[in-house]
Motif scaffolding. Structure first.
Motif, PDB file in Angstrom:
ATOM      1  N   ASP A 183       0.829  -1.209   0.000  1.00 29.64           N
ATOM      2  CA  ASP A 183       0.000   0.000   0.000  1.00 29.64           C
ATOM      3  C   ASP A 183       0.863   1.258   0.000  1.00 29.64           C
ATOM      4  OD1 ASP A 183      -2.171  -1.679   0.150  1.00 29.64           O
ATOM      5  OD2 ASP A 183      -2.365  -1.496   2.319  1.00 29.64           O
ATOM      6  N   GLY A 184       0.624   2.122  -0.947  1.00 32.80           N
ATOM      7  CA  GLY A 184       1.317   3.403  -0.989  1.00 32.80           C
ATOM      8  C   GLY A 184       2.706   3.369  -1.598  1.00 32.80           C
ATOM      9  N   PHE A 185       3.188   2.219  -2.036  1.00 33.35           N
ATOM     10  CA  PHE A 185       4.517   2.136  -2.635  1.00 33.35           C
ATOM     11  C   PHE A 185       4.425   2.627  -4.071  1.00 33.35           C
ATOM     12  CE2 PHE A 185       8.008   0.157  -4.878  1.00 33.35           C
ATOM     13  CZ  PHE A 185       9.064   0.415  -4.027  1.00 33.35           C
ATOM     14  N   THR A 186       5.228   3.663  -4.430  1.00 31.40           N
ATOM     15  CA  THR A 186       5.115   4.264  -5.760  1.00 31.40           C
ATOM     16  C   THR A 186       6.451   4.424  -6.477  1.00 31.40           C
ATOM     17  OG1 THR A 186       5.243   6.483  -4.802  1.00 31.40           O
ATOM     18  CG2 THR A 186       3.042   5.548  -5.110  1.00 31.40           C
ATOM     19  N   LEU A 187       7.531   3.863  -5.965  1.00 29.27           N
ATOM     20  CA  LEU A 187       8.834   4.066  -6.588  1.00 29.27           C
ATOM     21  C   LEU A 187       8.977   3.323  -7.907  1.00 29.27           C
ATOM     22  CD1 LEU A 187      11.138   3.991  -3.442  1.00 29.27           C
ATOM     23  CD2 LEU A 187      10.386   5.972  -4.770  1.00 29.27           C
ATOM     24  N   LEU A 191       5.396 -15.085  -2.373  1.00 22.79           N
ATOM     25  CA  LEU A 191       5.542 -14.943  -3.810  1.00 22.79           C
ATOM     26  C   LEU A 191       6.488 -16.039  -4.289  1.00 22.79           C
ATOM     27  CD1 LEU A 191       5.170 -13.303  -6.466  1.00 22.79           C
ATOM     28  CD2 LEU A 191       7.164 -11.956  -5.756  1.00 22.79           C
ATOM     29  N   PRO A 192       5.990 -17.034  -5.044  1.00 21.32           N
ATOM     30  CA  PRO A 192       6.875 -18.073  -5.576  1.00 21.32           C
ATOM     31  C   PRO A 192       7.844 -17.458  -6.588  1.00 21.32           C
ATOM     32  CG  PRO A 192       4.572 -18.730  -5.735  1.00 21.32           C
ATOM     33  CD  PRO A 192       4.597 -17.281  -5.376  1.00 21.32           C
ATOM     34  N   LEU A 193       9.131 -17.714  -6.423  1.00 16.87           N
ATOM     35  CA  LEU A 193      10.140 -17.150  -7.309  1.00 16.87           C
ATOM     36  C   LEU A 193      10.439 -18.120  -8.450  1.00 16.87           C
ATOM     37  CD1 LEU A 193      12.557 -15.686  -4.625  1.00 16.87           C
ATOM     38  CD2 LEU A 193      10.716 -14.523  -5.852  1.00 16.87           C
ATOM     39  N   PRO A 244       6.669  -0.060 -10.420  1.00 18.14           N
ATOM     40  CA  PRO A 244       5.471  -0.912 -10.435  1.00 18.14           C
ATOM     41  C   PRO A 244       5.654  -2.185  -9.599  1.00 18.14           C
ATOM     42  CG  PRO A 244       6.091  -0.246 -12.668  1.00 18.14           C
ATOM     43  CD  PRO A 244       7.209   0.170 -11.757  1.00 18.14           C
ATOM     44  N   VAL A 245       4.648  -2.510  -8.813  1.00 13.96           N
ATOM     45  CA  VAL A 245       4.627  -3.741  -8.021  1.00 13.96           C
ATOM     46  C   VAL A 245       3.276  -4.417  -8.207  1.00 13.96           C
ATOM     47  CG1 VAL A 245       6.284  -2.952  -6.284  1.00 13.96           C
ATOM     48  CG2 VAL A 245       3.871  -2.517  -5.930  1.00 13.96           C
ATOM     49  N   ALA A 246       3.240  -5.716  -7.951  1.00 15.91           N
ATOM     50  CA  ALA A 246       2.006  -6.487  -8.102  1.00 15.91           C
ATOM     51  C   ALA A 246       1.079  -6.257  -6.908  1.00 15.91           C
ATOM     52  CB  ALA A 246       2.340  -7.976  -8.218  1.00 15.91           C
ATOM     53  N   GLU A 247      -0.198  -6.325  -7.164  1.00 18.03           N
ATOM     54  CA  GLU A 247      -1.178  -6.294  -6.081  1.00 18.03           C
ATOM     55  C   GLU A 247      -0.972  -7.548  -5.243  1.00 18.03           C
ATOM     56  OE1 GLU A 247      -3.585  -3.981  -5.324  1.00 18.03           O
ATOM     57  OE2 GLU A 247      -2.681  -2.714  -6.858  1.00 18.03           O
ATOM     58  N   SER A 248      -1.080  -7.406  -3.936  1.00 16.19           N
ATOM     59  CA  SER A 248      -0.876  -8.577  -3.090  1.00 16.19           C
ATOM     60  C   SER A 248      -1.820  -8.550  -1.902  1.00 16.19           C
ATOM     61  CB  SER A 248       0.576  -8.642  -2.605  1.00 16.19           C
ATOM     62  OG  SER A 248       0.877  -7.534  -1.805  1.00 16.19           O
ATOM     63  N   MET A 249      -1.954  -9.686  -1.300  1.00 17.31           N
ATOM     64  CA  MET A 249      -2.737  -9.817  -0.078  1.00 17.31           C
ATOM     65  C   MET A 249      -1.969  -9.117   1.038  1.00 17.31           C
ATOM     66  SD  MET A 249      -5.325 -11.635  -1.041  1.00 17.31           S
ATOM     67  CE  MET A 249      -6.024 -12.294   0.449  1.00 17.31           C
ATOM     68  N   PRO A 250      -2.607  -8.859   2.188  1.00 13.51           N
ATOM     69  CA  PRO A 250      -1.885  -8.234   3.294  1.00 13.51           C
ATOM     70  C   PRO A 250      -0.661  -9.049   3.738  1.00 13.51           C
ATOM     71  CG  PRO A 250      -4.227  -8.196   3.711  1.00 13.51           C
ATOM     72  CD  PRO A 250      -4.022  -9.010   2.466  1.00 13.51           C
ATOM     73  N   GLU A 260       5.678  -8.444 -10.614  1.00  9.50           N
ATOM     74  CA  GLU A 260       6.100  -9.400  -9.574  1.00  9.50           C
ATOM     75  C   GLU A 260       7.589  -9.264  -9.271  1.00  9.50           C
ATOM     76  OE1 GLU A 260       2.972 -13.063 -10.190  1.00  9.50           O
ATOM     77  OE2 GLU A 260       4.583 -12.815 -11.650  1.00  9.50           O
ATOM     78  N   VAL A 261       8.400  -9.002 -10.300  1.00  6.81           N
ATOM     79  CA  VAL A 261       9.819  -8.738 -10.068  1.00  6.81           C
ATOM     80  C   VAL A 261       9.963  -7.469  -9.238  1.00  6.81           C
ATOM     81  CG1 VAL A 261      12.016  -8.123 -11.174  1.00  6.81           C
ATOM     82  CG2 VAL A 261      10.608  -9.960 -12.122  1.00  6.81           C
ATOM     83  N   GLY A 262       9.178  -6.447  -9.561  1.00  6.46           N
ATOM     84  CA  GLY A 262       9.183  -5.216  -8.768  1.00  6.46           C
ATOM     85  C   GLY A 262       8.811  -5.471  -7.318  1.00  6.46           C
ATOM     86  N   THR A 263       7.840  -6.350  -7.084  1.00  4.87           N
ATOM     87  CA  THR A 263       7.450  -6.709  -5.721  1.00  4.87           C
ATOM     88  C   THR A 263       8.597  -7.402  -4.996  1.00  4.87           C
ATOM     89  OG1 THR A 263       5.135  -6.920  -6.366  1.00  4.87           O
ATOM     90  CG2 THR A 263       5.796  -8.055  -4.350  1.00  4.87           C
ATOM     91  N   ALA A 264       9.286  -8.312  -5.684  1.00  4.84           N
ATOM     92  CA  ALA A 264      10.411  -9.022  -5.070  1.00  4.84           C
ATOM     93  C   ALA A 264      11.526  -8.049  -4.698  1.00  4.84           C
ATOM     94  CB  ALA A 264      10.934 -10.102  -6.018  1.00  4.84           C
ATOM     95  N   VAL A 265      11.874  -7.133  -5.601  1.00  2.83           N
ATOM     96  CA  VAL A 265      12.936  -6.159  -5.313  1.00  2.83           C
ATOM     97  C   VAL A 265      12.511  -5.259  -4.160  1.00  2.83           C
ATOM     98  CG1 VAL A 265      14.236  -4.199  -6.243  1.00  2.83           C
ATOM     99  CG2 VAL A 265      13.880  -6.236  -7.639  1.00  2.83           C
TER     100      VAL A 265
END
Length: 89
Positions: free
Chosen positions: A14-18, A30-32, A20-26, A40-45
């Motif tokens: 929530d609120g991360f804007t640096l 994330l299977p790599l 693109p990241v994937a929508e995720s549950m609270p 999803e790569v953005g979420t992992a980084v």
């Protein structure tokens, strides 16, 4: 046969804007794999950078940069320098 797959523990972005990241549950995992899309790569980084965030006051490292991206990636850059210094020693 047992198959193991690496996963990354993630939380809501929530609120991360640096970047693109994937929508995720609270909370979740994330299977790599090589099949991750760009978000999803953005979420992992994001998660790896967040987990390695170091407050400069705690360990005497250089101050966190003022710009948002530099400040967020500060811990990863310090770990990279430490690794390079350890290899050179």
């Amino acid at each position: 046969m047992i198959a193991l797959q690496p996963v990354l523990e993630i939380s809501a972005s929530d609120g991360f804007t640096l970047w693109p990241v994937a929508e995720s549950m609270p909370y979740g995992f994330l299977p790599l794999s090589g099949a991750l899309d760009a978000a999803e790569v953005g979420t992992a980084v994001m998660r790896i950078a967040d987990a390695n965030s170091i407050d400069p006051e705690e360990d005497g490292s250089p101050p966190r940069p003022a710009d948002p991206l530099g400040g967020y990636l500060h811990g990863l850059r310090l770990l990279q320098r430490a690794g390079r210094a350890a290899r050179l020693a």
